[in-house]
Scaffold this motif. Structure first.
Motif, PDB file in Angstrom:
ATOM      1  N   LYS A 159       0.818  -1.212   0.000  1.00  0.00           N
ATOM      2  CA  LYS A 159       0.000   0.000   0.000  1.00  0.00           C
ATOM      3  C   LYS A 159       0.855   1.266   0.000  1.00  0.00           C
ATOM      4  N   ALA A 160       1.980   1.247   0.690  1.00  0.00           N
ATOM      5  CA  ALA A 160       2.897   2.387   0.615  1.00  0.00           C
ATOM      6  C   ALA A 160       3.449   2.525  -0.799  1.00  0.00           C
ATOM      7  N   GLY A 161       3.752   1.392  -1.415  1.00  0.00           N
ATOM      8  CA  GLY A 161       4.261   1.405  -2.782  1.00  0.00           C
ATOM      9  C   GLY A 161       3.262   1.962  -3.771  1.00  0.00           C
ATOM     10  N   ILE A 162       1.973   1.669  -3.559  1.00  0.00           N
ATOM     11  CA  ILE A 162       0.937   2.181  -4.456  1.00  0.00           C
ATOM     12  C   ILE A 162       0.909   3.702  -4.429  1.00  0.00           C
ATOM     13  N   VAL A 163       0.981   4.295  -3.235  1.00  0.00           N
ATOM     14  CA  VAL A 163       0.984   5.749  -3.154  1.00  0.00           C
ATOM     15  C   VAL A 163       2.230   6.326  -3.815  1.00  0.00           C
ATOM     16  N   GLY A 164       3.362   5.661  -3.637  1.00  0.00           N
ATOM     17  CA  GLY A 164       4.583   6.110  -4.303  1.00  0.00           C
ATOM     18  C   GLY A 164       4.454   6.077  -5.818  1.00  0.00           C
ATOM     19  N   MET A 165       3.842   5.024  -6.346  1.00  0.00           N
ATOM     20  CA  MET A 165       3.640   4.933  -7.793  1.00  0.00           C
ATOM     21  C   MET A 165       2.693   6.033  -8.275  1.00  0.00           C
ATOM     22  N   VAL A 166       1.645   6.303  -7.507  1.00  0.00           N
ATOM     23  CA  VAL A 166       0.688   7.343  -7.901  1.00  0.00           C
ATOM     24  C   VAL A 166       1.386   8.698  -8.020  1.00  0.00           C
ATOM     25  N   ILE A 178      -4.137  13.040 -17.996  1.00  0.00           N
ATOM     26  CA  ILE A 178      -4.723  11.938 -17.217  1.00  0.00           C
ATOM     27  C   ILE A 178      -4.521  12.226 -15.732  1.00  0.00           C
ATOM     28  N   ALA A 179      -5.586  12.152 -14.962  1.00  0.00           N
ATOM     29  CA  ALA A 179      -5.507  12.375 -13.516  1.00  0.00           C
ATOM     30  C   ALA A 179      -5.403  11.033 -12.810  1.00  0.00           C
ATOM     31  N   VAL A 180      -4.453  10.938 -11.896  1.00  0.00           N
ATOM     32  CA  VAL A 180      -4.248   9.693 -11.153  1.00  0.00           C
ATOM     33  C   VAL A 180      -4.094  10.027  -9.675  1.00  0.00           C
ATOM     34  N   ASN A 181      -4.897   9.369  -8.839  1.00  0.00           N
ATOM     35  CA  ASN A 181      -4.903   9.636  -7.408  1.00  0.00           C
ATOM     36  C   ASN A 181      -5.012   8.341  -6.620  1.00  0.00           C
ATOM     37  N   ALA A 182      -4.658   8.420  -5.340  1.00  0.00           N
ATOM     38  CA  ALA A 182      -4.835   7.307  -4.414  1.00  0.00           C
ATOM     39  C   ALA A 182      -5.941   7.666  -3.431  1.00  0.00           C
ATOM     40  N   GLY A 241      -8.451  18.516 -12.458  1.00  0.00           N
ATOM     41  CA  GLY A 241      -7.300  19.246 -11.940  1.00  0.00           C
ATOM     42  C   GLY A 241      -6.699  18.662 -10.684  1.00  0.00           C
ATOM     43  N   ILE A 242      -7.255  17.554 -10.219  1.00  0.00           N
ATOM     44  CA  ILE A 242      -6.756  16.905  -8.999  1.00  0.00           C
ATOM     45  C   ILE A 242      -5.941  15.690  -9.409  1.00  0.00           C
ATOM     46  N   THR A 243      -4.664  15.681  -9.145  1.00  0.00           N
ATOM     47  CA  THR A 243      -3.828  14.540  -9.520  1.00  0.00           C
ATOM     48  C   THR A 243      -2.633  14.428  -8.585  1.00  0.00           C
ATOM     49  N   GLY A 244      -2.164  13.202  -8.395  1.00  0.00           N
ATOM     50  CA  GLY A 244      -1.012  12.953  -7.538  1.00  0.00           C
ATOM     51  C   GLY A 244      -1.310  13.036  -6.062  1.00  0.00           C
ATOM     52  N   GLN A 245      -2.597  12.954  -5.690  1.00  0.00           N
ATOM     53  CA  GLN A 245      -2.980  13.139  -4.295  1.00  0.00           C
ATOM     54  C   GLN A 245      -3.311  11.800  -3.627  1.00  0.00           C
ATOM     55  N   ALA A 246      -3.151  11.767  -2.308  1.00  0.00           N
ATOM     56  CA  ALA A 246      -3.609  10.646  -1.490  1.00  0.00           C
ATOM     57  C   ALA A 246      -4.707  11.201  -0.584  1.00  0.00           C
ATOM     58  N   ILE A 247      -5.944  10.758  -0.826  1.00  0.00           N
ATOM     59  CA  ILE A 247      -7.110  11.340  -0.170  1.00  0.00           C
ATOM     60  C   ILE A 247      -7.803  10.271   0.662  1.00  0.00           C
ATOM     61  N   GLY A 248      -7.962  10.537   1.937  1.00  0.00           N
ATOM     62  CA  GLY A 248      -8.621   9.605   2.839  1.00  0.00           C
ATOM     63  C   GLY A 248     -10.105   9.882   2.924  1.00  0.00           C
ATOM     64  N   ALA A 249     -10.905   8.819   3.053  1.00  0.00           N
ATOM     65  CA  ALA A 249     -12.351   8.971   3.195  1.00  0.00           C
ATOM     66  C   ALA A 249     -12.871   7.911   4.146  1.00  0.00           C
ATOM     67  N   GLY A 250     -13.732   8.343   5.077  1.00  0.00           N
ATOM     68  CA  GLY A 250     -14.346   7.406   6.006  1.00  0.00           C
ATOM     69  C   GLY A 250     -15.351   8.101   6.879  1.00  0.00           C
ATOM     70  N   GLY A 251     -16.539   7.531   7.017  1.00  0.00           N
ATOM     71  CA  GLY A 251     -17.563   8.155   7.830  1.00  0.00           C
ATOM     72  C   GLY A 251     -17.863   9.557   7.326  1.00  0.00           C
ATOM     73  N   ASP A 252     -17.837  10.533   8.226  1.00  0.00           N
ATOM     74  CA  ASP A 252     -18.109  11.928   7.861  1.00  0.00           C
ATOM     75  C   ASP A 252     -16.840  12.700   7.519  1.00  0.00           C
TER      76      ASP A 252
END
Length: 307
Positions: A159-166, A178-182, A241-252
């Motif tokens: 999972k750390a590697g995936i964010v690094g690749m993104v 092309i927009a790519v995000n984690a 316009g959002i790319t290269g980001q690691a965005i967390g989502a959960g609950g509210d």
């Protein structure tokens, strides 16, 4: 339905989080390729989308190999005429502490999560470039990849590697538009169902009730559907316009994870040789924590004692 006319692949979408992602993409108008290793799960997922008025087709394949990645892209084009969106969600767990983890445990998790993300993204990117499509790629990370977790050497590395690749792909794909995000989901899954800390949240969800506010607000922990909206948004034109980001989502809660950054710097004339470091290691008082630290559960949300 802002995704009308778009075509998406969601790997590992026969059930759980992946199924919620696929259903939300279909709800927003996209035709979806369902992928899983379980034919019955694929059939049921496709049927659930069709029953709701959406479009879906299934491909049974174990993600990891180049051949599987090619089959998914070809399947999208053959079934729906094109490909616009890739969500790499497929994964497996083989949790063991380091000395108990076998080569097979390590290799399987790395192959599905890390190599599977790599091969599928490479194949989708090639298709996007060849057909001048300003595609969307969404790779699924984990808090474990950001913080570490006991017994998950293989999973945290993947999972750390995936964010690094993104982060790297955002640079490489920028010119092609092309927009790519984690996305870092925090949601009830088969794994969290076994953790006593989350018992009251899982029980409420299984009864069809809202999870207590402590979980949704304080912890940012919720259902798969709480993450699916972010997946669909990142797949949309509005998110170009959002790319290269690691965005967390959960609950509210929605979170934006930072790059790892140096938090302190010290300089020493002539450099830091062994003797100098023995005498004075400058960061003894601000070493960083590892693993996730959860607040104490309120008394009313503590699991029932075992009988």
């Amino acid at each position: 339905m802002s995704l009308a006319g778009k075509v998406a692949i969601v790997t590992g979408s026969g059930h759980g989080l992946g199924l919620s992602y696929a259903q939300e993409l279909a709800r927003q108008g996209a035709a979806v390729i369902i992928n899983d290793v379980d034919p019955a799960a694929v059939e049921a997922a496709v049927s659930s989308i069709a029953a709701a008025g959406g479009k879906a087709a299934g491909i049974v394949a174990a993600v990891g190999s180049t051949e599987a990645a090619k089959a998914l892209v070809v399947g999208a084009v053959e079934n729906f005429g094109r490909l616009d969106i890739l969500v790499t969600n497929a994964g497996v767990l083989r949790d063991k502490s380091l000395l108990k983890m076998t080569d097979e445990d390590f290799d399987l998790v790395i192959n599905v999560h890390l190599r599977g993300t790599f091969t599928c993204v490479r194949e989708a990117y090639a298709y996007f470039k060849e057909n001048d499509i300003r595609g969307r790629i969404i790779a699924i990370g984990s808090p474990t990849g950001q913080r570490g977790n006991f017994g998950q050497t293989n999973y945290s590395a993947a999972k750390a590697g995936i964010v690094g690749m993104v982060r790297t792909w955002a640079l490489e794909m920028k010119r092609a538009g092309i927009a790519v995000n984690a996305v870092i989901p925090v949601a009830a899954t088969e794994m969290t169902k076994t953790v006593p800390y989350f018992a009251k949240a899982v029980e409420a969800d299984e009864r069809g009730e809202a999870m207590p506010d402590f979980f949704r607000k304080d912890l940012g922990f919720g259902t798969a559907d709480d993450v699916a909206g972010l997946i669909a948004f990142l797949a949309s034109e509005e998110a170009g316009g959002i790319t290269g980001q690691a965005i967390g989502a959960g609950g509210d809660r929605l979170q934006l994870w930072s790059h790892p950054e140096a938090i302190a710097s010290e300089f020493n004339d002539g450099g830091w040789d062994y003797a100098t470091l023995q005498e004075r290691f400058p960061f003894a008082g601000n070493q960083q924590s590892v693993g996730e630290k959860f607040p104490e559960l309120p008394e009313e949300l503590r699991p029932e004692p075992a009988k």
